[in-house]
Design a protein around this motif. Structure first.
Motif, PDB file in Angstrom:
ATOM      1  N   SER A  21      51.750 -19.872   9.824  1.00 31.03           N
ATOM      2  CA  SER A  21      51.756 -18.659   9.002  1.00 31.03           C
ATOM      3  C   SER A  21      52.107 -17.459   9.875  1.00 31.03           C
ATOM      4  CB  SER A  21      50.384 -18.455   8.347  1.00 31.03           C
ATOM      5  OG  SER A  21      50.383 -17.316   7.525  1.00 31.03           O
ATOM      6  N   VAL A  22      53.067 -16.656   9.419  1.00 34.49           N
ATOM      7  CA  VAL A  22      53.534 -15.490  10.165  1.00 34.49           C
ATOM      8  C   VAL A  22      53.455 -14.266   9.266  1.00 34.49           C
ATOM      9  CG1 VAL A  22      55.500 -14.424  11.337  1.00 34.49           C
ATOM     10  CG2 VAL A  22      55.079 -16.877  11.592  1.00 34.49           C
ATOM     11  N   LYS A  23      53.014 -13.161   9.835  1.00 32.99           N
ATOM     12  CA  LYS A  23      52.924 -11.910   9.085  1.00 32.99           C
ATOM     13  C   LYS A  23      53.962 -10.919   9.596  1.00 32.99           C
ATOM     14  CE  LYS A  23      49.664  -8.280   7.722  1.00 32.99           C
ATOM     15  NZ  LYS A  23      48.267  -7.823   7.803  1.00 32.99           N
ATOM     16  N   LEU A  24      54.784 -10.396   8.690  1.00 27.31           N
ATOM     17  CA  LEU A  24      55.764  -9.359   9.030  1.00 27.31           C
ATOM     18  C   LEU A  24      55.138  -7.999   8.757  1.00 27.31           C
ATOM     19  CD1 LEU A  24      58.946 -10.939   7.381  1.00 27.31           C
ATOM     20  CD2 LEU A  24      58.179 -11.148   9.751  1.00 27.31           C
ATOM     21  N   ARG A  25      55.287  -7.076   9.691  1.00 26.10           N
ATOM     22  CA  ARG A  25      54.635  -5.781   9.548  1.00 26.10           C
ATOM     23  C   ARG A  25      55.614  -4.608   9.480  1.00 26.10           C
ATOM     24  NH1 ARG A  25      51.200  -8.364  13.499  1.00 26.10           N
ATOM     25  NH2 ARG A  25      49.067  -8.648  12.724  1.00 26.10           N
ATOM     26  N   LYS A  26      56.894  -4.868   9.669  1.00 27.17           N
ATOM     27  CA  LYS A  26      57.844  -3.758   9.744  1.00 27.17           C
ATOM     28  C   LYS A  26      58.620  -3.619   8.441  1.00 27.17           C
ATOM     29  CE  LYS A  26      61.190  -1.700  12.886  1.00 27.17           C
ATOM     30  NZ  LYS A  26      61.925  -1.869  14.147  1.00 27.17           N
TER      31      LYS A  26
END
Length: 721
Positions: A513-518
């Motif tokens: 699981s990866v979270k994108l913040r931009k």
């Protein structure tokens, strides 16, 4: 042969350029591909000029036309130039004079900073910091840690002069992009390890050679997140003609790492706030998977609404040129897929989908037949959140069901009566040839579990609004093996009440699981304003509803003006103000097709369309519009409900009718006395609805109301300007 590449800063401003200026950019690009280096520097039409007293001699200007100039990075060696900005003549010269280029010693990427302004303001901030009782903003991070994250000595000095977030916001637009991002994440509370993992590590190139900070030719090719090398005039012409979609040329290293990972050992998930590129990542993942299909394998690309299906189909066409490859991807809503599975059964009886506005009255009829004295609204939610969510098919299963999360008590003695009412409801539906969409999904899942999966891969977009019954269908559609499910979603955009724990359904994404913040869509000012609507309110994660999602580190790559907020004395006055705002945008060069108007209700949308048309402004209901709103192809202002705006984006957005009667809409909120937990969930859905509408805007956001403003606005401290 020389070539002209394009910086992401140019693409960010591209929608503001008129067609003749874009044509001048194309002509300049073609000239770079046609002339030798010596001819380029001597060409009188191009005028590749150096600037006296510039901060960096490698920053030059070129002529686009008599009034417009391009600012280019012209390295001392190599034959690749980078177009940084296109501005009116005097503004181009002024901007170019201030800029300085460098190569990041950690990531190898090309960086551009406003060196003149930074040199001017840094001493003043250092003096303020010396006198401030506040600790320095980055005091807990050592010089070594910051250097390891790519912060160079110049930026380090500037970072050490800051004492709070507001000061960083002043510096941020002036700093090199990679270093700015590192500082913003650290200031938001991320650890050095998290910033290294999420920001720095994905940008690193596989090279054992030390970084040569003078080798711009190599650095330009290491800057794929910000610099695009366009190889064909047709490709560039398409970008210039559809500027609003140009951002799709770029994948941030963190996005590319997720989309083009060779393989995942099981289901994988990417989450992130609005505008972080989740859909683009999902589309690129489909492209990657298409390159590894075996004969007979197919991919299901699915989402929640038909409007989003159209957007996905358009996006895939822009990424995958081969129509035979694209034909191996089925693109549909989950409900559409379910309906297809059920309809393919031999001698299947076609059942009419039950519309949502029919459901409450049918539950009332069933309750009357069984003498159930509770509310029909309770039964609607009990059926959705307990029976269908847990796949319950008998009274013993219902008596053993887990009702945690429901805010209405139900004794063991009461459950048989509720179950009889459920049976009466479903029997009446069957007798009338009807079925709810979720019933269709449940039936389709059962059929696939019996007959076997349909696809090699399933890619899911806007996953946060899917119900457990729909997830069971998707799980059954693909065998459990590496790269089976790829899931993209954002719990903060959950506008339908479909909380789910993927873990409880056997879809385990732990470690994948990866979270994108931009954010690449909205300006930081719009983003900060919009996120204030949600801050401090817990949001359940997709993978595990016992854990909460946060907006920690959620930042924008763009900067601009904050939202315009307006109160009106009446609805008529509010519509008049809307016309003025839309006309101002169009007069400023914004295409009508790049403007969206959103409201809570269809009736408000209809009034807005009529008022805009009366003012000779082309406008159309989103339901009747054709084409992809993200490309600017449609030449009319699009007007639609907040629900229909989901997944779309516009250059400018007006959100109207944000009053205390519309948001929250009381008919959409379960009374607290019926179910206190459902009451809070419904309020959060209404709040997310406003958040989604506001974050559709790229450059400009306008919010208005008549009468009293929505409580969501007053709670966030919003006042009319």
């Amino acid at each position: 042969m020389p070539q002209l590449a394009f910086d992401i800063g140019f693409f960010a401003e591209l929608p503001k350029l008129q067609p003749p200026v874009r044509k001048g950019v194309l002509d300049a690009w073609e000239k770079f591909g046609r002339l030798t280096l010596d001819q380029l520097f001597k060409d009188p039409g191009l005028k590749l000029e150096s600037l006296t007293k510039a901060k960096d001699k490698k920053i030059r200007t070129i002529r686009i036309d008599q009034f417009w100039r391009g600012v280019v990075l012209a390295p001392d060696s190599g034959d690749t130039f980078v177009l940084l900005r296109v501005l009116p003549h005097d503004k181009a010269i002024a901007w170019a004079m201030k800029q300085k280029s460098s190569i990041n010693a950690v990531t190898r990427a090309v960086e551009i900073r406003d060196a003149a302004t930074l040199d001017e303001i840094t001493p003043a901030y250092e003096r303020v910091a010396e006198l401030s009782p506040k600790p320095r903003l980055f005091a807990k991070f050592s010089d070594g840690d910051l250097s390891a994250l790519g912060i160079d000595p110049e930026t380090l000095r500037q970072a050490r002069s800051l004492v709070d977030q507001e000061q960083l916001d002043v510096f941020a637009p002036l700093l090199p992009q990679d270093q700015r991002e590192v500082l913003q994440y650290l200031a938001a509370g991320c650890t050095v390890e998290e910033v290294w993992r999420d920001i720095v590590a994905p940008a690193l190139q596989d090279s054992t050679q030390p970084v040569d900070t003078r080798d711009y030719e190599t650095a330009i090719r290491h800057s794929r997140a910000r610099i695009a090398l366009v190889s064909a005039s047709e490709e560039l012409r398409d970008i210039l003609e559809k500027p609003f979609a140009a951002w799709r040329v770029f994948l941030h290293p963190s996005q590319r790492k997720v989309a083009y990972r060779a393989s995942y050992s099981g289901p994988a998930q990417v989450t992130g706030g609005p505008g972080t590129g989740k859909t683009v990542v999902a589309l690129h993942r489909v492209k990657h998977l298409l390159g590894h299909l075996r004969d007979g394998d197919r991919i299901l690309l699915t989402t929640y609404t038909n409007a989003l299906v159209n957007a996905l189909r358009s996006g895939l066409e822009s990424l995958v040129d081969d129509p035979e490859l694209r034909d191996r991807v089925d693109i549909s809503t989950v409900d559409g897929f379910a309906n297809r599975v059920v309809a393919e059964v031999p001698d299947a009886v076609t059942l009419r989908p039950l519309m949502s506005n029919e459901e409450v009255s049918r539950w009332g009829k069933a309750a009357k037949a069984t003498d159930f004295t509770g509310s029909a609204q309770f039964l609607v939610q009990e059926y959705r959140h307990v029976v269908l969510a847990q796949g319950i098919g008998s009274l013993p299963e219902y008596e053993a069901a887990d009702r945690r999360g429901r805010g209405s008590r139900l004794t063991a003695a009461e459950r048989p009566l509720v179950w009889r009412t459920v049976e009466r409801f479903t029997a009446d539906l069957a007798a009338d040839g009807c079925r709810t969409w979720l019933q269709t999904c449940a039936e389709a899942a059962r059929l696939l579990e019996e007959k076997g999966p349909r696809y090699r891969h399933v890619v899911v977009d806007e996953a946060q609004d899917l119900h457990p019954a729909q997830w069971r269908l998707l799980r059954a559609a693909v065998p459990a093996r590496p790269d089976d499910l790829f899931i993209a979603g954002d719990p903060h955009q959950r506008i339908y009440d479909s909380k789910v724990s993927l873990k409880s359904l056997g879809i385990k994404v732990t470690g994948r699981s990866v979270k994108l913040r931009k954010n690449y869509r909205s300006t930081q000012q719009i983003l900060r304003w919009s996120t204030a609507l949600l801050i401090g309110r817990p949001v359940d994660r997709l993978e595990d509803e016992a854990r909460h999602e946060t907006l920690l580190g959620y930042r924008s790559a763009l900067h601009g003006d904050g939202p315009a907020v307006r109160a009106a004395a009446s609805e008529e006055a509010e519509l008049d103000a809307l016309v003025d705002q839309v006309r101002d945008w169009i007069n400023a060069g914004v295409g009508a097709g790049e403007i969206g108007v959103s409201a809570r209700f269809n009736k408000t949308c209809a009034k807005a369309v009529a008022r805009l048309k009366d003012a000779d402004i082309p406008a159309v209901s989103l339901r009747n519009a054709s084409g992809d709103s993200s490309t600017g192809e449609v030449t009319a202002v699009r007007v639609g409900t907040m629900h229909s705006f989901k997944g779309l984006e516009f250059r400018c957005v007006a959100v109207i009718g944000v009053d205390d009667e519309a948001l929250p809409f009381q008919k959409a909120v379960t009374p607290a006395e019926v179910d206190s937990k459902q009451h809070e969930t419904d309020l959060m859905s209404e709040r997310c609805l406003l958040f989604v509408a506001c974050t559709r805007a790229r450059d400009s956001l306008y919010v208005s109301w008549s009468g009293d403003p929505s409580a969501f606005l007053t709670e966030a401290g919003v006042t009319a300007g």
